[in-house]
Structures are given as structure tokens and as C-alpha cells.
Design a protein around this motif. Structure first.
Motif, PDB file in Angstrom:
ATOM      1  N   GLU A 607      18.580  68.802  57.706  1.00  0.00           N
ATOM      2  CA  GLU A 607      18.135  70.090  57.913  1.00  0.00           C
ATOM      3  C   GLU A 607      16.652  70.349  57.756  1.00  0.00           C
ATOM      4  OE1 GLU A 607      22.555  72.211  56.449  1.00  0.00           O
ATOM      5  OE2 GLU A 607      20.366  72.577  55.241  1.00  0.00           O
ATOM      6  N   LEU A 608      16.106  69.527  56.955  1.00  0.00           N
ATOM      7  CA  LEU A 608      14.829  69.513  56.753  1.00  0.00           C
ATOM      8  C   LEU A 608      13.774  68.628  57.757  1.00  0.00           C
ATOM      9  CD1 LEU A 608      14.649  69.532  52.948  1.00  0.00           C
ATOM     10  CD2 LEU A 608      14.617  71.645  54.230  1.00  0.00           C
ATOM     11  N   ASN A 609      14.590  68.039  58.640  1.00  0.00           N
ATOM     12  CA  ASN A 609      13.920  67.067  59.461  1.00  0.00           C
ATOM     13  C   ASN A 609      13.232  66.062  58.850  1.00  0.00           C
ATOM     14  OD1 ASN A 609      14.660  68.216  62.000  1.00  0.00           O
ATOM     15  ND2 ASN A 609      12.871  69.547  61.846  1.00  0.00           N
ATOM     16  N   VAL A 610      13.994  65.518  57.681  1.00  0.00           N
ATOM     17  CA  VAL A 610      13.559  64.445  56.862  1.00  0.00           C
ATOM     18  C   VAL A 610      14.619  63.254  57.205  1.00  0.00           C
ATOM     19  CG1 VAL A 610      13.167  63.613  54.493  1.00  0.00           C
ATOM     20  CG2 VAL A 610      12.327  65.763  55.144  1.00  0.00           C
ATOM     21  N   GLU A 611      14.067  62.296  57.314  1.00  0.00           N
ATOM     22  CA  GLU A 611      14.751  61.085  57.468  1.00  0.00           C
ATOM     23  C   GLU A 611      14.784  60.013  56.316  1.00  0.00           C
ATOM     24  OE1 GLU A 611      15.120  56.962  60.201  1.00  0.00           O
ATOM     25  OE2 GLU A 611      14.083  58.589  60.766  1.00  0.00           O
ATOM     26  N   VAL A 612      16.159  59.729  55.683  1.00  0.00           N
ATOM     27  CA  VAL A 612      15.976  58.563  54.690  1.00  0.00           C
ATOM     28  C   VAL A 612      15.866  57.179  55.288  1.00  0.00           C
ATOM     29  CG1 VAL A 612      17.283  57.834  52.645  1.00  0.00           C
ATOM     30  CG2 VAL A 612      17.615  60.350  53.355  1.00  0.00           C
ATOM     31  N   ASN A 613      14.862  56.597  55.358  1.00  0.00           N
ATOM     32  CA  ASN A 613      14.627  55.449  56.025  1.00  0.00           C
ATOM     33  C   ASN A 613      15.177  54.131  55.463  1.00  0.00           C
ATOM     34  OD1 ASN A 613      12.389  53.077  56.730  1.00  0.00           O
ATOM     35  ND2 ASN A 613      13.009  54.467  58.404  1.00  0.00           N
ATOM     36  N   GLY A 614      15.494  54.469  53.915  1.00  0.00           N
ATOM     37  CA  GLY A 614      15.860  53.159  53.178  1.00  0.00           C
ATOM     38  C   GLY A 614      16.182  53.635  51.551  1.00  0.00           C
ATOM     39  N   VAL A 615      16.916  52.876  50.973  1.00  0.00           N
ATOM     40  CA  VAL A 615      16.940  53.131  49.637  1.00  0.00           C
ATOM     41  C   VAL A 615      16.921  51.708  48.827  1.00  0.00           C
ATOM     42  CG1 VAL A 615      18.846  53.940  47.758  1.00  0.00           C
ATOM     43  CG2 VAL A 615      18.610  55.117  50.010  1.00  0.00           C
ATOM     44  N   ARG A 616      15.971  51.852  47.871  1.00  0.00           N
ATOM     45  CA  ARG A 616      15.705  50.602  47.035  1.00  0.00           C
ATOM     46  C   ARG A 616      16.452  50.696  45.731  1.00  0.00           C
ATOM     47  NH1 ARG A 616      12.260  46.735  47.502  1.00  0.00           N
ATOM     48  NH2 ARG A 616      11.035  48.078  49.210  1.00  0.00           N
ATOM     49  N   ARG A 617      17.571  49.635  45.407  1.00  0.00           N
ATOM     50  CA  ARG A 617      18.224  49.744  44.307  1.00  0.00           C
ATOM     51  C   ARG A 617      18.099  48.492  43.452  1.00  0.00           C
ATOM     52  NH1 ARG A 617      24.066  52.131  45.063  1.00  0.00           N
ATOM     53  NH2 ARG A 617      23.038  53.901  44.728  1.00  0.00           N
ATOM     54  N   HIS A 618      17.566  48.424  42.260  1.00  0.00           N
ATOM     55  CA  HIS A 618      17.542  47.285  41.584  1.00  0.00           C
ATOM     56  C   HIS A 618      16.607  46.212  42.240  1.00  0.00           C
ATOM     57  CE1 HIS A 618      19.788  48.920  38.430  1.00  0.00           C
ATOM     58  NE2 HIS A 618      20.850  49.295  38.993  1.00  0.00           N
ATOM     59  N   ASN A 619      15.578  46.445  42.967  1.00  0.00           N
ATOM     60  CA  ASN A 619      14.881  45.634  43.655  1.00  0.00           C
ATOM     61  C   ASN A 619      15.402  45.049  44.967  1.00  0.00           C
ATOM     62  OD1 ASN A 619      12.503  45.898  42.292  1.00  0.00           O
ATOM     63  ND2 ASN A 619      13.429  44.122  40.864  1.00  0.00           N
ATOM     64  N   MET A 620      16.662  45.749  45.540  1.00  0.00           N
ATOM     65  CA  MET A 620      17.503  45.362  46.558  1.00  0.00           C
ATOM     66  C   MET A 620      17.307  46.693  47.450  1.00  0.00           C
ATOM     67  SD  MET A 620      18.785  42.543  46.048  1.00  0.00           S
ATOM     68  CE  MET A 620      19.769  42.406  47.401  1.00  0.00           C
ATOM     69  N   LEU A 621      16.854  46.349  48.776  1.00  0.00           N
ATOM     70  CA  LEU A 621      16.531  47.197  49.807  1.00  0.00           C
ATOM     71  C   LEU A 621      17.578  47.476  50.893  1.00  0.00           C
ATOM     72  CD1 LEU A 621      14.404  49.601  50.945  1.00  0.00           C
ATOM     73  CD2 LEU A 621      13.657  47.605  52.239  1.00  0.00           C
ATOM     74  N   GLY A 622      18.152  48.459  51.082  1.00  0.00           N
ATOM     75  CA  GLY A 622      19.236  48.757  51.968  1.00  0.00           C
ATOM     76  C   GLY A 622      18.440  49.916  53.109  1.00  0.00           C
ATOM     77  N   ALA A 623      18.367  49.312  54.299  1.00  0.00           N
ATOM     78  CA  ALA A 623      17.941  50.073  55.340  1.00  0.00           C
ATOM     79  C   ALA A 623      18.911  50.785  55.948  1.00  0.00           C
ATOM     80  CB  ALA A 623      17.371  48.984  56.338  1.00  0.00           C
ATOM     81  N   GLN A 624      18.441  52.196  56.499  1.00  0.00           N
ATOM     82  CA  GLN A 624      19.564  53.000  57.209  1.00  0.00           C
ATOM     83  C   GLN A 624      20.881  53.232  56.283  1.00  0.00           C
ATOM     84  OE1 GLN A 624      18.586  54.981  59.677  1.00  0.00           O
ATOM     85  NE2 GLN A 624      16.541  53.895  59.756  1.00  0.00           N
ATOM     86  N   PRO A 625      20.707  53.728  55.198  1.00  0.00           N
ATOM     87  CA  PRO A 625      21.787  53.781  54.265  1.00  0.00           C
ATOM     88  C   PRO A 625      23.079  55.034  54.767  1.00  0.00           C
ATOM     89  CG  PRO A 625      19.908  55.050  53.144  1.00  0.00           C
ATOM     90  CD  PRO A 625      19.585  54.344  54.305  1.00  0.00           C
ATOM     91  N   SER A 626      24.169  54.945  54.616  1.00  0.00           N
ATOM     92  CA  SER A 626      25.138  55.923  55.253  1.00  0.00           C
ATOM     93  C   SER A 626      25.181  56.959  54.308  1.00  0.00           C
ATOM     94  CB  SER A 626      26.459  55.155  55.130  1.00  0.00           C
ATOM     95  OG  SER A 626      26.918  55.128  53.851  1.00  0.00           O
ATOM     96  N   GLU A 627      25.843  58.032  54.987  1.00  0.00           N
ATOM     97  CA  GLU A 627      25.928  59.329  54.508  1.00  0.00           C
ATOM     98  C   GLU A 627      26.793  59.270  53.086  1.00  0.00           C
ATOM     99  OE1 GLU A 627      24.916  62.281  57.940  1.00  0.00           O
ATOM    100  OE2 GLU A 627      26.873  62.467  57.133  1.00  0.00           O
ATOM    101  N   GLU A 628      27.434  58.521  53.151  1.00  0.00           N
ATOM    102  CA  GLU A 628      28.637  58.196  51.816  1.00  0.00           C
ATOM    103  C   GLU A 628      28.104  57.685  50.674  1.00  0.00           C
ATOM    104  OE1 GLU A 628      30.852  60.705  53.735  1.00  0.00           O
ATOM    105  OE2 GLU A 628      31.767  59.557  52.015  1.00  0.00           O
ATOM    106  N   MET A 629      26.751  57.099  50.804  1.00  0.00           N
ATOM    107  CA  MET A 629      26.368  56.222  49.746  1.00  0.00           C
ATOM    108  C   MET A 629      26.040  57.156  48.348  1.00  0.00           C
ATOM    109  SD  MET A 629      22.362  54.303  49.532  1.00  0.00           S
ATOM    110  CE  MET A 629      22.240  53.371  48.210  1.00  0.00           C
TER     111      MET A 629
END
Length: 656
Positions: A607-629
Motif C-alpha cells: 500500500e506504501l509502494n514499498v517492495e520487500v526485495n529480500g529477507v536475510r535470516r541468520h546470514n541466509m538470504l531469501g529473495a522475493q519472500p512470500s506473503e505467508e512468511m
């Protein structure tokens, strides 16, 4: 003191003058050092005495040579080439040794002397052959791979031969018992050195490296190398064997490449001195008296050894062309042959006249080797009529693949870069044909419907068959300067108007390749640094448009073909407009943040025109995370959007 200084000056002046001459003639410097030894040695001008001190100092050249071989000793490399190394390599060394031992019986030599002579003549010149293969861009050719596999085994075979030859010289009634004891002693010493060396070396090198002193590190390398050599000599083995083990132990550590650079000056200088002492052994008067023996030995050495290698390669691979080229490449004597000959002479295993004749034949064979390798193609085609047929069939296959293609791209090399390029061309519906020397890769690609053919792009007839005269452009996707220069030479001969793009690892060869006719040279170092800089700027929060502009400016300076476009696109924008450009922003979630424990979709950041490009968790990068994350404390969200919206998004993540 003055005499010693004069002696050193004479040696240095002669060595520099002769080695410069050999470099200009494109001959190995090693042969220049040997010639210096012949000229100023005790049997010719007599300027350099054959003193025990000189010979002992020269032994350290062999020590550092064996240390360098140990550094190159890689278990991974051996596993990748195990069939060639342990199959073809073992067969070549064993067959040559047995045949020479059998033949030497007719000349009155004992079986022990014959076996030692077989080991000496089984060696080939790694320095000459590898240099010639690189210059001729044949290192990855079928015969080049076979030659390197055999040379690698020969390097390894020197180790047991260094143990075997002194044992053969022991005039013991029970020779089998002597040999068994020598081998057992070697195994126990080597096992102890490897076991304790591996455990003590790494922590000690860590301690020395932490002092951040290059002088201390170099002294430590010398101490370790010479210390291991001294220990093996103390146990009745050779210094060279201990140096080999030292190199092998260091090769498994992270200090391998630094050690290799530090040791190189000592190795090259002392190895040059070793080859000077080899030249000093040669007595020209003895040679003139026994010239017919030398010619006989030479005629036996090169054709006989080349034939043995060719027959073995034919049995292993079934291709006469590759077999003959491999035989011609390995027909000469080698550097380690001199090491073993010196060892056999010191142990008085070979008579003096035999040593002189063998030494002369070895030297002449090494002088002939570059010319044999250079003209191997013509020799093979003259000897083997079927080679003409195989070559014609190969050209026919390439021509069939390229037939009907016009304005296509010739891709030289189908490795990872070549495959990526072909995929890009397919997406744009641009015709292409790829050439590669890896038969397995070609077979797999052809089975998948790709237009990839087996062929050496550095050969003129292969480029012609691939449709050079009809092509729109040519791309060299592998990093090999010598091969690229040969391709550019052929293109300049036939199609000087054809655009050629060349890949290279760094900027060192850019000017050379451009002078040879390359339209553009893509250096991996430059592209890597540009992308590193762009990623660093994005992570620092610099607006995306400004980062893109910086990347374009950097490329415009480097690639002349794009300069007009890249310098003007995108247009400059003002600070007000720039503040509206999207940029990256990192947000690390804390335990008290409202977003922790919620699903990504529940936050409605879109809604804010902000894209979550990735999520880094414990030095592991997940690109294009799902909405259910499900978000957790410690997660780092990589957000992309306009600055004002990024502030709102962070506030929503923190406060809800």
C-alpha cells in the motif's frame, strides 16, 4: 675474496648474456644455463671450478624445485585426471623403464644401472612442453590433456626413484632386502612428517602470520622447507624428498599462494645454478670421441620414446592423431632426468663415459623438442593418412551445422560464459554456432538441441567451416590470450571487417588484444568491480537512478562502442526529482517490533509502494519472500521504494 667476487661476476655476466639470447630466440632459459656451464666449466674454459661447495649449493635448486612440485600437488586435481595420471602416466614410466633396462643389457650394463637409466630417460621436460602447449593454445586439446596427465605422474614418480637409485647403488648381496628396508624407512619417515607436520604447521604459520612481517614470514618458509629437507637427509633419504613433503603439507593450507610467491626468487636463482652445474659435467672432448654413441642414443631416445607413448595413448584413447601428437610432445628428456642422472653419477651407478653420452643426448633432445612440438601437426598428417580423413570429417560436421546460416554469431568456447551468451542470443532470435574442445560438453549440448560442434577455434580451417565469411560477429568467451591472438590473426587475414569481442580476466592484455584486432575486450575484473560498487552504493542508500548513472559512466569510459549512448542516458535529474527515485533500505527487526510474529502479507507494505526485495535470516538470504512468511526477531528486510515511503514502512514495521 677478490677471486670469489670475480668468479661470481663471471658467472652472472655469462648467465645474463646467454639467457637473454635464449629468450630472444624463444628457447627455454634452462638450456641457456646449461650452455653457460659447458662454456665456463672445468672441461672448456675452466673459469668455474667443479668444487664440492658449488655442487652442494646447486643441490638447493633441486630442493626448491621439488618444494614447488609439492605445492602443486593437489588431491582434487589428481582425482579429476586420475585415469590419465595413474593409468597412462604409470604405463608410460613403467614401459619406458623396462624397455630401456632390457636394451641396456646388450651394451653391457647391469640391470640396476639399466633400471636407473630407464627412470632417467622416462622423464620429459615439464618446463618446455607446458610452455609450448600454452603458447600454441593446445593445453585443453585432447593431446594437451594427455601430455599434462603424463607429466604430472612423472613429477610424482621422481619421489620413489630418488629413493630407489641410491638403493640400487648399494652393492649388497641381498638387494631385495636393501630395497625393502629403504622403502620401509621412507614410508615411516614420510608418515611421521605428514602426521606431525600437518598438526604443527597450521598453528605455527598462524602465529607467524599474525606478526604481519613479510621478512619473518619468508624466513619461516625457508626454515620449514630446509628443515624438512635436513630431516629426510638425516634419516638416510634425499633432501629433495623432504622438500617435496614440505610443499605438499603447505599446499593444504591457506598460505599456499603466498608461500609460492615468496619462494620463487630462491627457486629460480638456485635452479639456474643447478643447471649450470649440469653443464659443467659435460666434457666436450669425451663427446667428440664418442659422437656416434650420442647420435645412436639420440635416435633411440626421441623416436623410441615417442613411439612407446603413442602406442600407449592409442591403446587408452583409440585415436592415432592424439596418440602421435602426445608421443611427439613427450619424446624429449626432462629436468628431473638431470636430477636422477646426477644422483646416479654420485652413487657411481653409471660409468663416466655412459653418463657423458646420456647427458649429451638428453641436452640435444631438449633443444630439438620445441621444433618437434611446433611442427607436430605437419608430421602427424604425413605419418597418419587417416588423420586427413578425420580432419575432413570434422570440418564436414562443422560445415553442416553452419550451412544455411547467414549473419550469425560464432561463439568460441561453450563454458559457462558461452552458454549464457548463447541463451541471450536465443532470446533475441539471433542465430549462433558454438565451438568447443570438450567432447562430453558438446555431446550433451547437441543432445539438447543446441548448435554446438567439436572444434578448435584457434585453427583457421575450423573457423572457415563455422562460416567465418558469412558471420555477423565473433565472440571469444574463454580467457586464453594465446588462443585469442591466433583467432584474431585468422580473422584479420580473412575478415578484417568482422567485429570480434574477447573476454579476458583482467586489464593486463587489453591493449595487446586490441592491437591484434579485437573490437572490444571485456575484462572480468572491471565488470566485477563495477557491480561490487553498484551493490555497495545501493546498500548505502544511494538513489537507484544515481547508481545506474555511475555504472553507465564507468562503462562509457571503458567501452568505446557504448560511450555515445551511455554518456547521455539516463538524463540528469535534479535533486527534487532524485528524492523521488527508489532506493534500497535495510530494516532489522527487534524483539519488541510489531512486525515480529506476523506474516509479511499482513503488514500490507505494498500500500506504501514499498517492495520487500529480500529477507536475510541468520546470514541466509531469501529473495522475493512470500506473503505467508512469518517474520522473526533478527530478520533483516531489504526494502525498495521512495525515501518518504521507506520511512513510513519502517514505522509500520516498528510500531504497527
Amino acid at each position: 675474496m677478490t677471486d670469489s667476487l670475480q668468479l661470481i661476476l663471471v658467472l652472472l655476466a655469462a648467465a645474463v648474456g646467454v639467457v637473454v639470447l635464449f629468450r630472444l630466440l624463444h628457447l627455454p632459459a634452462m638450456l641457456g644455463y646449461i650452455l653457460v656451464g659447458i662454456l665456463i666449466g672445468p672441461h672448456t674454459l675452466g673459469w668455474l671450478p667443479d668444487a664440492p661447495g658449488t655442487r652442494h649449493l646447486a643441490e638447493f635448486g633441486v630442493v626448491f624445485l621439488m618444494f614447488s612440485i609439492g605445492l602443486e600437488f593437489s588431491l582434487a586435481r589428481l582425482r579429476a585426471m586420475q585415469r590419465l595420471v595413474f593409468g597412462l602416466g604409470t604405463a608410460q614410466v613403467v614401459a619406458t623403464m623396462l624397455l630401456v633396462m632390457f636394451t641396456s643389457r646388450f651394451f653391457g650394463l647391469g640391470w640396476g644401472a639399466g633400471l636407473a637409466l630407464g627412470g632417467i630417460l622416462a622423464m620429459s621436460s615439464t618446463a618446455i612442453v607446458s610452455k609450448m602447449l600454452v603458447e600454441r593454445a593446445e593445453l585443453n586439446a585432447p593431446h594437451g590433456q594427455k601430455i599434462m596427465g603424463v607429466l604430472l605422474f612423472q613429477d610424482l614418480a621422481v619421489v620413489p626413484l630418488i629413493i630407489l637409485i641410491p638403493a640400487l647403488a648399494a652393492h649388497d648381496e641381498n638387494l631385495t632386502r636393501t630395497l625393502a628396508l629403504a622403502m620401509l624407512n621412507a614410508i615411516l619417515v614420510l608418515a611421521a612428517l605428514l602426521f606431525f607436520g600437518q598438526r604443527l604447521l597450521r598453528p605455527w604459520f598462524h602465529l607467524v602470520a599474525r606478526q604481519k612481517s613479510s621478512e619473518l614470514f619468508m624466513l619461516n618458509v625457508l626454515l620449514f622447507t630446509l628443515g624438512m629437507a635436513w630431516l629426510t637427509e638425516l634419516s638416510g633419504l634425499s633432501m629433495a624428498l623432504g622438500a617435496f613433503v614440505a610443499g605438499m603439507i603447505i599446499s593444504e593450507t591457506e598460505y599456499r599462494y603466498q608461500v609460492e610467491e615468496d619462494i620463487k626468487p630462491f627457486r629460480d636463482v638456485l635452479l639456474g645454478l643447478f643447471f649450470v652445474t649440469i653443464g659443467m659435467l659435460l666434457d666436450l672432448n669425451t663427446l667428440l670421441a664418442g659422437w656416434y654413441w650420442i647420435i645412436g642414443l639420440l635416435l633411440i631416445l626421441i623416436p623410441f620414446k615417442a613411439l612407446v607413448v603413442a602406442l600407449l595413448v592409442r591403446a587408452f584413447a583409440g585415436d592415432w592423431g592424439a596418440a602421435l601428437r602426445t608421443g611427439l610432445g613427450l619424446g624429449q628428456a626432462g629436468e628431473f632426468g638431470f636430477v636422477l642422472l646426477t644422483l646416479a653419477g654420485g652413487a657411481q651407478l653409471l660409468p663416466q663415459d655412459v653418463m657423458q653420452n646420456v647427458l649429451a643426448a638428453m641436452l640435444i633432445s631438449m633443444l630439438i623438442a620445441p621444433f618437434l612440438i611446433q611442427h607436430a601437426e605437419a608430421i602427424v598428417r604425413r605419418i597418419s593418412p587417416e588423420e586427413w580423413m578425420n580432419s575432413a570429417m570434422l570440418m564436414h560436421q562443422i560445415a553442416v551445422k553452419s550451412m544455411g546460416r547467414n549473419q550469425h554469431i560464432i561463439v568460441c568456447g561453450y563454458g559457462r560464459s558461452g552458454q549464457a551468451l548463447v541463451n541471450f542470443l536465443k532470446q533475441e532470435n539471433v542465430d549462433s554456432i558454438a565451438l568447443d574442445l570438450d567432447s562430453r560438453r558438446v555431446h550433451e549440448a547437441s543432445a539438447n538441441g543446441e548448435r554446438v560442434v567439436y572444434g578448435d577455434a584457434a585453427k583457421h580451417e575450423v573457423l572457415q567451416a563455422a562460416g567465418l565469411m558469412r558471420a555477423k560477429a565473433l565472440v571469444i568467451t574463454y580467457d586464453d590470450k594465446h588462443s585469442a591472438l591466433k583467432i584474431l590473426h585468422h580473422v584479420q587475414q580473412d575478415r578484417p571487417d568482422l567485429p570480434v569481442i574477447v573476454r579476458t580476466a583482467d586489464d593486463s592484455n587489453v591493449e595487446t588484444l586490441k592491437k591484434a584486432g579485437a573490437t572490444e575486450v571485456v575484462a572480468e575484473v572491471l565488470e566485477g568491480s563495477v557491480m561490487l560498487a553498484s551493490q555497495a552504493l545501493l546498500m548505502a542508500g544511494i538513489p537507484l537512478s544515481r547508481v545506474v548513472r555511475r555504472v553507465q559512466e564507468a562503462r562509457a569510459k571503458r567501452y568505446s562502442m557504448f560511450s555515445g549512448y551511455l554518456r547521455t542516458a539516463p538524463p540528469e535529474i535534479g535533486e527534487d526529482a532524485e528524492s523521488l527515485q527508489p532506493r534500497f533500505h535495510h530494516v532489522m527487526l527487534n524483539e519488541r517490533d510489531e512486525a515480529v510474529g506476523k506474516r509479511l502479507g499482513e503488514l500490507k507494505l505494498d500500500e506504501l509502494n514499498v517492495e520487500v526485495n529480500g529477507v536475510r535470516r541468520h546470514n541466509m538470504l531469501g529473495a522475493q519472500p512470500s506473503e505467508e512468511m512469518l517474520l522473526k526477531a533478527g530478520d533483516v528486510l531489504m526494502l525498495l521504494g521512495q525515501p518518504i515511503m521507506l520511512e513510513a514502512a519502517e514505522k509500520r514495521l516498528r510500531e504497527g
